[in-house]
Design a protein around this motif. Sequence first.
Motif, PDB file in Angstrom:
ATOM      1  N   ILE A  59       0.842  -1.210   0.000  1.00 29.25           N
ATOM      2  CA  ILE A  59       0.000   0.000   0.000  1.00 29.25           C
ATOM      3  C   ILE A  59       0.875   1.258   0.000  1.00 29.25           C
ATOM      4  CG2 ILE A  59      -1.657   1.348   1.350  1.00 29.25           C
ATOM      5  CD1 ILE A  59      -2.809  -1.367   2.297  1.00 29.25           C
ATOM      6  N   ASP A  60       1.887   1.253   0.839  1.00 30.30           N
ATOM      7  CA  ASP A  60       2.773   2.419   0.931  1.00 30.30           C
ATOM      8  C   ASP A  60       3.442   2.722  -0.403  1.00 30.30           C
ATOM      9  OD1 ASP A  60       2.129   2.657   3.590  1.00 30.30           O
ATOM     10  OD2 ASP A  60       3.961   1.689   4.322  1.00 30.30           O
ATOM     11  N   THR A  63       0.859   4.045  -3.102  1.00 29.07           N
ATOM     12  CA  THR A  63       0.371   5.401  -2.841  1.00 29.07           C
ATOM     13  C   THR A  63       1.477   6.445  -2.795  1.00 29.07           C
ATOM     14  OG1 THR A  63       0.436   4.929  -0.452  1.00 29.07           O
ATOM     15  CG2 THR A  63      -1.660   4.579  -1.598  1.00 29.07           C
ATOM     16  N   SER A  65       3.842   9.177  -4.100  1.00 31.37           N
ATOM     17  CA  SER A  65       3.465  10.139  -5.134  1.00 31.37           C
ATOM     18  C   SER A  65       3.977   9.760  -6.518  1.00 31.37           C
ATOM     19  CB  SER A  65       3.979  11.535  -4.756  1.00 31.37           C
ATOM     20  OG  SER A  65       3.671  12.468  -5.763  1.00 31.37           O
ATOM     21  N   SER A  68       2.395   6.379  -7.795  1.00 38.03           N
ATOM     22  CA  SER A  68       0.977   6.461  -8.156  1.00 38.03           C
ATOM     23  C   SER A  68       0.802   7.188  -9.490  1.00 38.03           C
ATOM     24  CB  SER A  68       0.180   7.184  -7.053  1.00 38.03           C
ATOM     25  OG  SER A  68       0.643   8.507  -6.873  1.00 38.03           O
TER      26      SER A  68
END
Length: 520
Positions: A59-60, A63, A65, A68
Amino acid sequence: MASETYGIISLLPALLAIVLTLVSRQVLLSLFAGIWIGATILVGWNPVVGAAHSLQLVIDNITASFNSKLLLFTFLSGAMLGMIFLSGGMKALAERIISRIRTRRQAELGTSILGMLIFVDSYASTMITGSVMRPITDKFDVSREKLAYLLDSTTSPVVSVAVVSTWVGFEVGLIKEQFQALGIDQSAFVVFLQSIPFRFYSLLAVALVFITVTTGWNFGPMKSAEKRAKETGKVLRDDADPLLETREEDIVTPDHVDPRWWYFAAPIVALVVVTGLGLLTSGGWPDVAPVEALKDAATADAILWGVFSACGLLLAILVGHARVELEAISDSIFEGFKMVMFPVAVLSLAWTIGSVSEALGVGPYVVSVAQGIITAELLPAVVFLAAAIISFSIGTSWGTMGIMFPVAVPLAFNLGAPLPGAIGAILTGSLFGDHCSPISDTTVLSSMFAGADHVDHVNTQIPYAVLCGAVATGLFLASGYGVSPPPLLAVGVVALSVAAYTLSKSNRDPMPRVFGSDAD
């Protein structure tokens, strides 16, 4: 850089993932296994807590910047390709190119040259060149493995030495940061230029492309793949799992549409132009010089703006000129999304295992081992090998550069070693893993846009990368003792030519396919 290192065990997650990937051919499961092992080590060897921590790490990384934005870029690239397939523009352009290409060698040479010409960004080069040339190389029975190799070897190795690209700002910025910390009164950009002749691996990787294309000297598992394609017309081996799921023939151009070559060319030009302008303007141009602007450019934003602009222009072309219904356009966009779903999953896990390796301190560990044997003369070769090992383990050249610069540049300065050579060794060594590691994003994207089986691409490319790396190591050793780059590069090209010829004539693969099934 990690504040601590777990020693040699820090190599375990990446090595496990790489070996499992190559043996089982199950990329996603293998990558997650490596992440889980690494996370388990980080939380104190508790496998249950490690599993939970693995999910959080994924997840880290998704997400983050930059990541993503790159994932969104990949999705929009899929949407763009879906609409291009719908328009028939790629097929129209391919037909025009095919009418001028007469041989297999010309198809490979055209692919290589196009890949080099799009030097602004490695992702854009891979996407554009692969999309344009795949139907052409298929027509001339060039194996998908060979196409993926050509894409991979004419993107990052070229972009990394280009003076106008998405890489140059990052590279010059790292040099400038170390010069300021050490009180070195030299232009970071000038030293960047001086380091280009020392980028032995990058330059040799490109040279080997043209040696193999012009002579037909294939070796290792690539030899088997090319033999299969020539003799049977199968550009993919039986049971191959190509990374690109959607093909052009899966999206039907409406009968009333008259495909034009510029349906493809116009959005690609928009992509390149907007990306270039985005790099400059995000860095402060025209208020600052272009070089300074590139140093401060928002790379992820620029490529995102570029592909979004291309999608917008394509939508306008389809609706306004080709008169295609919105429902058909929407369907093609979703087909494009399907095309990139698996690569997106691979990229997400590849980033995560890279971050796990960094958290375990793989960079400081490799550097600490290397430092024990470094002298001013040996420094370029040792730095190159250290960067190569780290980049292969974490799958990112930029991450490797970030690890190596704070250690290798001060060390070179204190030992009195020439800085251009040391910096060239860092930058080109960092490229090695980016070029051939199965967990590298550019390796994944090369498999994707070539429509190749990812493990087949890695298996066939590694012998070429190892050959270039071995010759580059020898050149760095000689450069450490004062031999200038031009004669070394000439010797390197001759050595590559002799080795490629010798290996191509061998009936045995120099690096047999011990991972996965046979290419045939």
